[in-house]
Design an enzyme around this catalytic site. Structure first.
Site, PDB file in Angstrom:
ATOM      1  N   ASP A 190      50.062  43.240  16.223  1.00  0.00           N
ATOM      2  CA  ASP A 190      49.711  42.463  17.590  1.00  0.00           C
ATOM      3  C   ASP A 190      49.375  43.698  18.535  1.00  0.00           C
ATOM      4  O   ASP A 190      48.399  43.440  19.296  1.00  0.00           O
ATOM      5  CB  ASP A 190      50.731  41.624  18.345  1.00  0.00           C
ATOM      6  CG  ASP A 190      50.839  40.158  17.554  1.00  0.00           C
ATOM      7  OD1 ASP A 190      50.013  40.226  16.652  1.00  0.00           O
ATOM      8  OD2 ASP A 190      51.873  39.652  17.836  1.00  0.00           O
ATOM      9  N   HIS A 224      47.931  45.600  34.137  1.00  0.00           N
ATOM     10  CA  HIS A 224      48.955  44.791  33.870  1.00  0.00           C
ATOM     11  C   HIS A 224      49.517  44.457  35.127  1.00  0.00           C
ATOM     12  O   HIS A 224      49.629  45.341  36.286  1.00  0.00           O
ATOM     13  CB  HIS A 224      49.886  45.415  33.061  1.00  0.00           C
ATOM     14  CG  HIS A 224      50.348  46.599  33.327  1.00  0.00           C
ATOM     15  ND1 HIS A 224      51.719  46.811  34.349  1.00  0.00           N
ATOM     16  CD2 HIS A 224      50.272  48.006  33.027  1.00  0.00           C
ATOM     17  CE1 HIS A 224      51.883  47.855  34.267  1.00  0.00           C
ATOM     18  NE2 HIS A 224      51.105  48.466  33.580  1.00  0.00           N
ATOM     19  N   GLU A 272      26.422  37.638  65.512  1.00  0.00           N
ATOM     20  CA  GLU A 272      27.629  37.427  66.456  1.00  0.00           C
ATOM     21  C   GLU A 272      28.083  36.127  66.653  1.00  0.00           C
ATOM     22  O   GLU A 272      27.368  35.145  67.175  1.00  0.00           O
ATOM     23  CB  GLU A 272      27.617  38.575  67.554  1.00  0.00           C
ATOM     24  CG  GLU A 272      28.899  38.789  68.352  1.00  0.00           C
ATOM     25  CD  GLU A 272      30.066  39.237  67.469  1.00  0.00           C
ATOM     26  OE1 GLU A 272      30.638  38.563  66.847  1.00  0.00           O
ATOM     27  OE2 GLU A 272      30.012  40.563  67.462  1.00  0.00           O
ATOM     28  N   HIS A 332      48.762  40.905  22.029  1.00  0.00           N
ATOM     29  CA  HIS A 332      48.396  39.513  22.348  1.00  0.00           C
ATOM     30  C   HIS A 332      49.616  38.888  21.794  1.00  0.00           C
ATOM     31  O   HIS A 332      50.008  39.112  20.836  1.00  0.00           O
ATOM     32  CB  HIS A 332      47.017  39.109  21.485  1.00  0.00           C
ATOM     33  CG  HIS A 332      46.977  39.256  20.173  1.00  0.00           C
ATOM     34  ND1 HIS A 332      47.435  38.467  19.377  1.00  0.00           N
ATOM     35  CD2 HIS A 332      46.746  40.349  18.983  1.00  0.00           C
ATOM     36  CE1 HIS A 332      47.342  38.610  17.865  1.00  0.00           C
ATOM     37  NE2 HIS A 332      47.051  39.704  17.837  1.00  0.00           N
ATOM     38  N   ASP A 369      24.663  37.367  60.131  1.00  0.00           N
ATOM     39  CA  ASP A 369      25.614  37.711  61.308  1.00  0.00           C
ATOM     40  C   ASP A 369      24.972  38.030  62.628  1.00  0.00           C
ATOM     41  O   ASP A 369      24.858  39.376  62.944  1.00  0.00           O
ATOM     42  CB  ASP A 369      26.925  38.703  60.804  1.00  0.00           C
ATOM     43  CG  ASP A 369      28.191  38.678  61.907  1.00  0.00           C
ATOM     44  OD1 ASP A 369      27.942  38.333  62.783  1.00  0.00           O
ATOM     45  OD2 ASP A 369      28.904  39.250  61.220  1.00  0.00           O
ATOM     46  N   GLY A 423      31.017  42.938  63.607  1.00  0.00           N
ATOM     47  CA  GLY A 423      31.087  43.794  64.781  1.00  0.00           C
ATOM     48  C   GLY A 423      32.197  44.231  65.557  1.00  0.00           C
ATOM     49  O   GLY A 423      32.187  45.414  66.202  1.00  0.00           O
ATOM     50  N   ASP A 424      33.201  43.365  65.489  1.00  0.00           N
ATOM     51  CA  ASP A 424      34.428  44.105  66.319  1.00  0.00           C
ATOM     52  C   ASP A 424      35.496  44.390  65.360  1.00  0.00           C
ATOM     53  O   ASP A 424      36.676  44.418  65.458  1.00  0.00           O
ATOM     54  CB  ASP A 424      34.855  42.627  67.041  1.00  0.00           C
ATOM     55  CG  ASP A 424      35.281  41.557  66.031  1.00  0.00           C
ATOM     56  OD1 ASP A 424      34.810  41.492  64.963  1.00  0.00           O
ATOM     57  OD2 ASP A 424      35.710  40.462  66.630  1.00  0.00           O
TER      58      ASP A 424
END
Length: 520
Positions: free
Chosen positions: A509, A437, A240, A484, A238, A318-319
C-alpha cells in the site's frame, strides 16, 4: 498602399486598426503553431501604447510586459539573514529568471517584498501597511505559486488572508474622474468570499473615503449585491462600498455565472470615470474575452463622476480589508480606455504565453516533471492518487476518464518545500495547491508559507517497501509513508494505533509507481 492608407487615417482609427492587425497576426500565428511564447514581439504594454492608451503601471512576477523591458520584476527577502535580491529576466522582453530566486533562497525561505512597475512611472508595489479595516500585511512566500509560462518554470504571487501590496504615491494613475483601463491574470481555483482580492486604483490613505474613490478589478466569490448568478468567481468592479456587476450593483446578466474553477483567468475593467464602465473576462489559456457588463456608472450618488485617488492596491480592499485569497501573475493599468481591439490583442498575447502548459518533462521525479502515482497493491493496480473535494483518494483512471479526473490525478514534482532533497507535489488543476497531510490524512491545499505547511507537504523518496516502485516518507514523520487505505490516502506506520496503520498489505500500500501523467 495599405501603409499609405493608415497614414492618411485619423490617429484614433489608425491606432485601432494597428491594434486589430496585431491581434489578427497573433491569432494566425497561434493557429499555425508559431512559438509566440518564446519570441513575442508585441507585449501587452506595447499593444496598449500603439492603441493610444499607454500603461502607467505594469506588474508581473512571470514575464516582461514590454518587449524592450530588461529590468527587475520583483524583490525577495530571505529569512536567514534578511538579505534581499532582485529577480530579473532571462532575456529582454522574456520570462523571469526563477533559478536566481531558487539559488538565493536555497536552504531558507523567502518572501516577496516588492513588485516592480515595468513602466517609466516606477509605481512599484511594496507590502501594505495597516488600514481602516486591517492590520499591516505580510509578504507572500516567494515559492508558493510555481507555474509554467512560456515553457519556463517561474513563480506567481499567491495571496492568503493578511497579505497585500500597495503604492500610495504614484505617477500617472487616474484621479478625480479620469478614464482608465486595467487587467490582471489571476486564477479561478484559489478564491474565497472574503473582502477583497483587488488590483487597481485605491485610496492614498488606506481608508474608505467614500463612494467612487476606488476603481479596481475584484475577483472572488463574494456577492455584494444580490442577485448574483451561479457560484462564481466573478469579475467585479470594486468602486468602494460595493463590488459592482452593473450600475445597480447586482448582476443584470443571467449568463454571467462566473468563470468557474479554471486555473488561469483574464479579468478586465474599463471605466471612463464619468458615465460608463465595462467588465470582461476570459480563459487565459485559450479563447477570447467575454463582456459581462458595459453600461452606466452605479446609480447611487458618488460614482458619476468617479473620485479616484490614484493609489494602486493588490490583494486587499482599499481600506486594507485583507481577508481574501487570490493569485496574481500579471496586470497593467492604462491611461485612458483601451479599444476593444487592443483588449483582444492583449488577450491573444496572454494565451500565447501558455500559462500552465506542459513542463516538457514527464514520468520522473525530476523537479518540474508531471507525473501520476499508481498503486501497486494487487486490488488496485489501476488506481491513482487524485484529489476529490480537496481530499486525496485513490480511484481508477483510464483513457476514457474525464479530462477533469485525469487532471486531478496529475501532479507536478517540485523541490521539497521543507527540504530541497525531497519532493512536494503541486496539483496540475489547481496551481499553488499542494498535497499535504493534516491529522495524518492527505489533502490538496494552497501553500500558505508556514513552516508547518512546508513540512506537511514534503515527502522523501526511497525504494518501494514492497521492492516495487517508490515509497514516500513524511518529512516530519519519517516512519510514516504515503499509503492508500479504504480508498483514502494517509501517512501511515507499519502497525500502530490508527486503523490506517494496519500491517496488512502495508508494504504494498505504501509502494507507488511513478508514471507518465494522465493530463496532457
Amino acid at each position: 498602399m495599405f501603409l499609405r492608407f493608415l497614414r492618411t487615417r485619423p490617429r484614433r482609427l489608425r491606432n485601432a486598426t494597428l491594434a486589430a492587425l496585431s491581434a489578427l497576426v497573433t491569432v494566425l500565428a497561434l493557429a499555425v503553431g508559431v512559438p509566440q511564447a518564446s519570441a513575442a514581439t508585441s507585449l501587452p504594454c506595447d499593444i496598449y501604447a500603439t492603441a493610444g492608451t499607454p500603461c502607467v503601471a505594469a506588474h508581473s512576477l512571470v514575464r516582461a510586459l514590454y518587449s524592450s523591458y530588461n529590468g527587475s520584476l520583483y524583490q525577495v527577502q530571505r529569512a536567514s539573514d534578511s538579505a534581499t535580491a532582485n529577480i530579473g529576466l532571462l532575456t529582454a522582453g522574456g520570462y523571469a529568471n526563477a533559478a536566481a530566486q531558487d539559488s538565493f533562497c536555497s536552504g531558507t525561505t523567502c518572501v516577496i517584498t516588492k513588485i516592480y512597475d515595468q513602466s517609466a512611472r516606477h509605481n512599484d508595489l511594496t507590502i501594505e501597511g495597516a488600514g481602516g479595516a486591517g492590520a499591516a500585511d505580510v509578504g507572500s512566500p516567494a515559492d508558493a505559486l510555481p507555474v509554467t509560462a512560456g515553457g519556463h518554470q517561474v513563480y506567481g504571487l499567491e495571496i492568503s488572508a493578511g497579505m497585500g501590496y500597495r503604492d500610495n504615491s504614484t505617477s500617472g494613475v487616474a484621479t478625480n474622474g479620469a478614464a482608465e483601463g486595467m487587467y490582471m491574470v489571476t486564477s479561478g481555483t484559489h478564491v474565497n468570499g472574503s473582502c477583497c482580492f483587488d488590483y487597481g486604483n485605491a485610496e492614498t490613505n488606506n481608508k474608505d473615503t467614500g463612494n467612487g474613490h476606488m476603481d479596481a478589478i475584484n475577483f472572488g466569490t463574494e456577492c455584494w449585491f444580490s442577485p448574483c448568478y451561479g457560484g462564481g468567481p466573478w469579475v467585479q468592479a470594486d468602486l468602494e462600498n460595493g463590488l459592482f456587476q452593473s450600475d445597480s450593483g447586482y448582476s443584470k446578466n443571467t449568463a454571467n455565472t462566473g468563470t468557474g474553477a479554471i486555473p488561469f483567468v483574464t479579468a478586465l475593467l474599463k471605466n471612463n470615470g464619468q458615465d460608463h464602465f465595462a467588465l470582461k473576462s476570459g480563459n487565459a489559456q485559450s479563447g477570447s474575452l467575454t463582456a459581462s457588463y458595459s453600461g452606466g456608472e452605479p446609480t447611487t450618488s458618488g460614482y458619476s463622476p468617479m473620485h479616484q485617488e490614484g493609489a494602486i492596491v493588490l490583494g486587499t480592499g482599499g481600506d486594507n480589508s485583507n481577508g481574501s485569497i487570490g493569485s496574481f501573475f500579471e496586470g497593467v493599468m492604462t491611461a485612458g480606455i483601451p479599444t476593444d481591439a487592443a483588449d483582444n490583442s492583449v488577450q491573444a498575447n496572454i494565451v500565447s504565453v501558455g500559462y500552465g502548459g506542459s513542463t516538457g518533462t514527464t514520468g520522473t521525479l525530476a523537479a518540474g516533471s508531471e507525473i501520476s502515482l499508481r498503486a501497486t497493491t494487487s486490488c488496485c493496480t489501476g488506481d491513482y492518487i487524485r484529489h476529490q473535494n480537496n481530499a486525496a483518494v485513490v480511484s481508477a483512471i483510464t483513457s476514457s476518464s474525464s479530462t477533469v479526473d485525469k487532471g486531478d490525478a496529475t501532479w507536478i514534482v517540485r523541490r521539497g518545500l521543507a527540504d530541497s532533497s525531497c519532493y512536494s507535489f503541486e496539483s496540475r488543476n489547481y496551481p499553488g495547491d499542494f498535497l499535504r497531510h493534516y491529522n495524518y490524512q492527505l489533502y490538496r491545499q494552497p501553500m500558505v508559507g508556514t513552516t508547518q505547511f512546508r513540512q506537511d507537504a514534503t515527502f522523501c523518496a526511497s525504494t518501494g517497501k514492497s521492492g516495487t516502485g517508490t515509497s514516500f516518507a513524511s518529512y516530519n514523520y519519517p516512519t510514516k509513508f504515503i499509503r492508500h487505505y479504504n480508498l483514502n490516502v494517509y501517512i501511515a506506520s507499519n502497525g500502530g494505533s490508527n486503523t490506517w496503520d494496519s500491517a496488512t498489505s502495508w508494504t504494498d500500500d505504501v509502494s507507488w509507481v511513478v508514471t507518465a501523467p494522465w493530463a496532457p
